[in-house]
Write a protein that holds these residues in place. Sequence first.
Motif, mmCIF file in Angstrom:
data_model
loop_
_atom_site.group_PDB
_atom_site.id
_atom_site.type_symbol
_atom_site.label_atom_id
_atom_site.label_comp_id
_atom_site.label_asym_id
_atom_site.label_seq_id
_atom_site.Cartn_x
_atom_site.Cartn_y
_atom_site.Cartn_z
ATOM 1 N N ASN A 120 -7.720 3.919 -13.973
ATOM 2 C CA ASN A 120 -7.152 4.410 -12.716
ATOM 3 C C ASN A 120 -7.214 3.350 -11.629
ATOM 4 O O ASN A 120 -8.100 2.504 -11.620
ATOM 5 C CB ASN A 120 -7.981 5.583 -12.175
ATOM 6 C CG ASN A 120 -7.733 6.877 -12.921
ATOM 7 O OD1 ASN A 120 -6.945 7.696 -12.488
ATOM 8 N ND2 ASN A 120 -8.412 7.039 -14.043
ATOM 9 N N LEU A 121 -6.272 3.464 -10.694
ATOM 10 C CA LEU A 121 -6.380 2.698 -9.456
ATOM 11 C C LEU A 121 -6.210 3.693 -8.309
ATOM 12 O O LEU A 121 -5.214 4.415 -8.243
ATOM 13 C CB LEU A 121 -5.271 1.637 -9.379
ATOM 14 C CG LEU A 121 -5.250 0.817 -8.089
ATOM 15 C CD1 LEU A 121 -6.463 -0.106 -7.987
ATOM 16 C CD2 LEU A 121 -3.968 -0.022 -8.003
ATOM 17 N N PHE A 122 -7.211 3.751 -7.440
ATOM 18 C CA PHE A 122 -7.135 4.629 -6.271
ATOM 19 C C PHE A 122 -6.909 3.774 -5.032
ATOM 20 O O PHE A 122 -7.568 2.750 -4.861
ATOM 21 C CB PHE A 122 -8.436 5.422 -6.112
ATOM 22 C CG PHE A 122 -8.660 6.411 -7.222
ATOM 23 C CD1 PHE A 122 -8.119 7.683 -7.147
ATOM 24 C CD2 PHE A 122 -9.400 6.061 -8.350
ATOM 25 C CE1 PHE A 122 -8.315 8.596 -8.175
ATOM 26 C CE2 PHE A 122 -9.602 6.958 -9.390
ATOM 27 C CZ PHE A 122 -9.066 8.239 -9.295
ATOM 28 N N MET A 123 -5.976 4.220 -4.180
ATOM 29 C CA MET A 123 -5.656 3.458 -2.970
ATOM 30 C C MET A 123 -5.576 4.387 -1.769
ATOM 31 O O MET A 123 -5.124 5.528 -1.897
ATOM 32 C CB MET A 123 -4.282 2.784 -3.131
ATOM 33 C CG MET A 123 -4.223 1.745 -4.221
ATOM 34 S SD MET A 123 -2.502 1.264 -4.552
ATOM 35 C CE MET A 123 -2.027 2.519 -5.731
ATOM 36 N N GLY A 124 -5.990 3.874 -0.634
ATOM 37 C CA GLY A 124 -5.885 4.660 0.594
ATOM 38 C C GLY A 124 -5.574 3.758 1.770
ATOM 39 O O GLY A 124 -6.149 2.679 1.896
ATOM 40 N N ILE A 125 -4.632 4.194 2.594
ATOM 41 C CA ILE A 125 -4.369 3.492 3.859
ATOM 42 C C ILE A 125 -4.566 4.520 4.971
ATOM 43 O O ILE A 125 -3.911 5.570 4.970
ATOM 44 C CB ILE A 125 -2.920 2.959 3.951
ATOM 45 C CG1 ILE A 125 -2.586 2.045 2.776
ATOM 46 C CG2 ILE A 125 -2.710 2.223 5.275
ATOM 47 C CD1 ILE A 125 -1.115 1.592 2.744
ATOM 48 N N LEU A 126 -5.500 4.252 5.878
ATOM 49 C CA LEU A 126 -5.645 5.116 7.047
ATOM 50 C C LEU A 126 -4.792 4.514 8.156
ATOM 51 O O LEU A 126 -4.822 3.296 8.383
ATOM 52 C CB LEU A 126 -7.107 5.222 7.472
ATOM 53 C CG LEU A 126 -8.068 5.762 6.399
ATOM 54 C CD1 LEU A 126 -9.465 5.936 6.989
ATOM 55 C CD2 LEU A 126 -7.574 7.080 5.801
ATOM 56 N N THR A 127 -4.026 5.354 8.820
ATOM 57 C CA THR A 127 -3.067 4.852 9.803
ATOM 58 C C THR A 127 -3.448 5.263 11.223
ATOM 59 O O THR A 127 -3.871 6.394 11.436
ATOM 60 C CB THR A 127 -1.658 5.412 9.497
ATOM 61 O OG1 THR A 127 -1.690 6.847 9.585
ATOM 62 C CG2 THR A 127 -1.192 5.015 8.105
ATOM 63 N N PRO A 128 -3.315 4.335 12.183
ATOM 64 C CA PRO A 128 -3.567 4.717 13.572
ATOM 65 C C PRO A 128 -2.380 5.541 14.084
ATOM 66 O O PRO A 128 -1.412 4.993 14.597
ATOM 67 C CB PRO A 128 -3.684 3.371 14.307
ATOM 68 C CG PRO A 128 -2.988 2.386 13.434
ATOM 69 C CD PRO A 128 -2.984 2.913 12.029
#
Lengths: 249, 419
Positions: free
Chosen positions: B267-275
């Motif tokens: 698996n590859l888990f990715m997250g981008i938190l955005t302002p």
Amino acid sequence: MTMLKMTISLKNLKEIADLLNTVVTEAKFKVTPEGLSVKAVDPAHVAMVSMEIPRGAFVEYTTDGEEELAIDVERVKSVIKLASPNDLVTMSRDGGKLRFEISTIVKSISLLDNNSVTTPRVPQINSESYVVVSKGNLERGLKAAEDVSDSIRLTLNGQELRARSVSDSEESEMILPKDMLKEIKCSQTIKSSYPLEYLLKLVKSLSSAEDIKLSFKDDYPLTIEFKFGQSKESESISGNFLLAPRMEQ
Amino acid sequence: MTLSGKIQIPASLCMKCRGGKLLCGLSYCPISVKLMAKKMMESHKPGRTLEGSSPPSVFVGRYGYPKINIYPSSPPFHGDTSKLEKTSEWLNMGMEEFLSMRLSIFRGSTPVEVTQAADPGRLFQEIQLMAISGKPVEVDMELEKPIGGQDVILDEHASPMGPSSPLKRISIDYGAPDHHIEKAYSDTDLKAADAMKYLYSSGIQVDRISSIISIGALGEKKRRRAVPTRWAITASDKSISDSLVKEIRDYQQISSFEVYVRPTYGNLFMGILTPSNWIYEWGESWFPGSTWNQWGDHAEIELDYEGYNFRKDYPDIGGCYYSTRLAVAEKFKSMRRRGGAITWREIYPGFNLPVGVWHVRENMRALFSSEPMRFGTLQECVRYLSDFTQVPVENWVRKSYVYPTLTTNNLDRFLEMKS
């Protein structure tokens, strides 16, 4: 603190609240001796509403200065649910509260902190081309597309308006030829896509409108002008919605 | 014990591999799992009785709803078995250890109507009390059929579980529940959503909360229902993340884009938190089967999203949408900041065993507890991610909802434009 007292028909107040509520749950009104104005943008900055409510739109309008009034729109909607269709609603400022008098009922809601509600900057949007369509036709076209895709592509030329949605497996299109359009001004073909859910919500909220004027150009915000209340300019409530285009991928 | 009959591997392959290379393309070795499970259950003599310490564990089935089976469950051994139900501890186990542990949980079944939870008979009530117990519970079951030999349960939502048999008799030596759980259980005026919120804010783990909601031990008295385990897991992820997101929406915005990447086995888990304001998407890209020559070619992306005011309908993509949303909301809450989130996952050939949504929830929690890279634009975030993804990152962007909404599909970019 300034004095503020205003009386307006339930029907108009409800429409004002519904229009705002398509975009936001909280809004900040600017109060001047000439009337109220409000601008609001939705949290994703996709849709914006600007509205002017001149003093003539009120049955009674008294203020002795300028101020801002930050209001929970959903609370207002729930308060005016208590009214009957022909009621008048009187609102007055009572310290940090807004006091409603509706027939036999007096009810106060808290005003919000002015700093907690921001007034958005409004982009200068100017499209030469526009079309005026009956609200019924437009709503039907949008609803037809609702289960196909989350965006709809408007195409306008001098002869017709098309509104088309496609997905991998389905498509839906509304074609309104010139003779079914109330007005049209367009010298070349223009195309732009918009988020369907927003567009449908905006159109539905214009409850007293029979016709809808759509102005746009290629990949550019859609402007929907509205006007309701009295027909006299100084007594009618007017404004517009802006809706950001969806860029084709 | 047999694993689900769908798995057929030629013996010649196993002989070459001997569990070492996973030539079968699975993410675990079925033979090792079987051997490990056997070892764990050495003390259990196959038969019609089962004695052990339940973590506690009660499974609620969904077939025949609203007439369903509930399954008080236990491994056939004694001791502190609590980790058998503690999802936060499973992440660092090998897949074989995890599976053999879960498959050692034997289940006795008894039929109920879901509405009986509001006014349970003696047996149902005892099972409820067992489920809310704060410590492992000693159980002694008499079963109608000898246990062993049946298929095990592999379900994409619920965690894998061992074999079952209808229950003849059970004696449960349940302990006292945790103080907060006891309070929520006995408060028959407290709405289920509020009870879940209360338990969560009291520090009760979300997997405990879902098992308590599932046995119908929370909510207003008359509205208590048994809820199939897989539905209860998503209901609690959704309900708890709803209240967390409502809370964080008013916090101050984060000041830059934060990118998190977590490559794990298969698996590859990715997250981008955005302002930005709250906006959220969860995308999954499943690679086709375990056929190595299709690697990287036809991975389809599925994605669901919501804006500031949440979704009105259930996302097609399923329960992981909400388990990830919970991990995102917890992250913002811990920072006391608001923002939006893009969350994507790639699943590679061989990772084809449904282990349960806990796997995504715990991986996303681990993802967000790592140190992020910070960027000023979303374009930079995506460029950074392109070094990790097997799916071309343009495909992710094309399918994304949050990306275009925050870049091209908004009114901000027209602010400076002259008309």
